[in-house]
Write an enzyme that holds these catalytic residues in place. Sequence first.
Site, PDB file in Angstrom:
ATOM      1  N   ARG A   1      42.388  31.927  46.779  1.00 59.55           N
ATOM      2  CA  ARG A   1      42.967  32.720  45.696  1.00 59.55           C
ATOM      3  C   ARG A   1      42.763  31.973  44.388  1.00 59.55           C
ATOM      4  O   ARG A   1      42.854  30.739  44.356  1.00 59.55           O
ATOM      5  CB  ARG A   1      44.475  32.922  45.888  1.00 59.55           C
ATOM      6  CG  ARG A   1      44.870  33.973  46.901  1.00 59.55           C
ATOM      7  CD  ARG A   1      44.535  35.396  46.445  1.00 59.55           C
ATOM      8  NE  ARG A   1      44.957  36.383  47.413  1.00 59.55           N
ATOM      9  CZ  ARG A   1      44.235  36.809  48.450  1.00 59.55           C
ATOM     10  NH1 ARG A   1      43.025  36.321  48.654  1.00 59.55           N
ATOM     11  NH2 ARG A   1      44.701  37.724  49.272  1.00 59.55           N
TER      12      ARG A   1
ATOM     13  N   GLU B   1      41.564  39.053  38.415  1.00 57.91           N
ATOM     14  CA  GLU B   1      40.485  39.790  39.082  1.00 57.91           C
ATOM     15  C   GLU B   1      40.584  41.263  38.738  1.00 57.91           C
ATOM     16  O   GLU B   1      41.701  41.793  38.738  1.00 57.91           O
ATOM     17  CB  GLU B   1      40.571  39.585  40.602  1.00 57.91           C
ATOM     18  CG  GLU B   1      40.317  38.138  40.991  1.00 57.91           C
ATOM     19  CD  GLU B   1      40.238  37.919  42.506  1.00 57.91           C
ATOM     20  OE1 GLU B   1      40.285  38.901  43.255  1.00 57.91           O
ATOM     21  OE2 GLU B   1      40.127  36.756  42.916  1.00 57.91           O
TER      22      GLU B   1
ATOM     23  N   HIS C   1      34.986  38.344  44.927  1.00 61.41           N
ATOM     24  CA  HIS C   1      36.000  38.342  45.998  1.00 61.41           C
ATOM     25  C   HIS C   1      35.499  39.127  47.228  1.00 61.41           C
ATOM     26  O   HIS C   1      36.072  40.167  47.589  1.00 61.41           O
ATOM     27  CB  HIS C   1      37.323  38.926  45.480  1.00 61.41           C
ATOM     28  CG  HIS C   1      38.511  38.474  46.288  1.00 61.41           C
ATOM     29  ND1 HIS C   1      39.741  38.222  45.753  1.00 61.41           N
ATOM     30  CD2 HIS C   1      38.647  38.241  47.617  1.00 61.41           C
ATOM     31  CE1 HIS C   1      40.587  37.862  46.704  1.00 61.41           C
ATOM     32  NE2 HIS C   1      39.942  37.869  47.853  1.00 61.41           N
TER      33      HIS C   1
HETATM   34  C1  GLV Z   1      41.339  38.573  50.978  1.00 59.22           C
HETATM   35  O1  GLV Z   1      41.328  37.862  50.049  1.00 59.22           O
HETATM   36  C2  GLV Z   1      42.348  38.563  51.980  1.00 59.22           C
HETATM   37  O2  GLV Z   1      43.390  37.927  51.748  1.00 59.22           O
HETATM   38  O3  GLV Z   1      42.157  39.186  53.017  1.00 59.22           O
END
Ligand code: GLV
Length: 321
Positions: free
Chosen positions: A238, A267, A286
């Site tokens: 993250r 994001e 991501h």
């Molecule tokens: C993606 O970032 C997730 O947490 O699945």
Amino acid sequence: MKPILYICREMPEEMVAPLREFYEVDMWPSTSEAVPREVLLEKVATATALWVVISDRIDQEVLDAAPELKIIVNMAVGYNHILVEEARARGIIVTNTPDVLTETTADLAFALLMATARDMMGAEKAMRAGKWTSWEPLGFTGVDVYGSTLGIIGMGRIGEAVMRRAKAFNMNVLYHNRRRKPGVEDMHGCRYATLETLLSNSDFVLVLVPFSEETKGIIGAEEIGMMKETAILVNVSRGGIVDETALFKALQSHTIRAAGLDVFEIEPLPMDSPLLTLPNITVLPHIGSATIKTRLAMISLNQKALLAFAKGEEPNHQVMK
Ligand code: GLV
């Protein structure tokens, strides 16, 4: 009357269809655009069930606006965008999608590590721009992954999966975790290290801890300052765990060699982010869990949790139960 299910992104109809037997289904009609906040606030007013993705911030305001809400299913393993403690205090079940994305995310973590080590994106961009004009003895050179030292911060399921890949690359693996995992050490021959030792000895530092108040900013200027000048930082967990301003400064002044980021403090990453001006950074939008098979498996887990809830059974993968 059936309870109302609000789905914050358009999901494949074949996955939604079985839910219609049990729920009055309402869905934000876009796969690519997040549901606007005011729409979410209006929709939760009558919803019993809510299906969210990581861009939907489920905070106090949303919970206050949702008197009927009983279950939130989350299409992600991470759930820092949901005020889980408060939801649980109100008797709202929260579910997530672990396990099915472990290997996929580990693949991406390793791919990003390798792409950053060899500056594959830079080389690709240069080639497309016609800058491959001759074979240069020291042209397009990166650093070796094979035989180097990898430091993994956060030894959970994904960390272990990355370690198995690292071992095949003959990497020396250090890890740092809240609690030591002797079983993992015995099985994989990795070594536990303090954060300081890990940072100062690793050629690659991979961030895999979940985001929380405790992990926010744990990789700041001081920690980045402990890394080798030749080291590469990779974050697939993250944004916000790594201090982006400190990272920018370190990359700009070459205090570390490069970074590979799949996650960001904000994001989507704003196009005017200073990070995008740096040549020594590899960025991805991501996509850790983004394979067709895995995303469908995540959707399926959420769907099953909703079906179980509607039938009075235990939904799968409840967090902080
Ligand atoms: C993606 O970032 C997730 O947490 O699945």
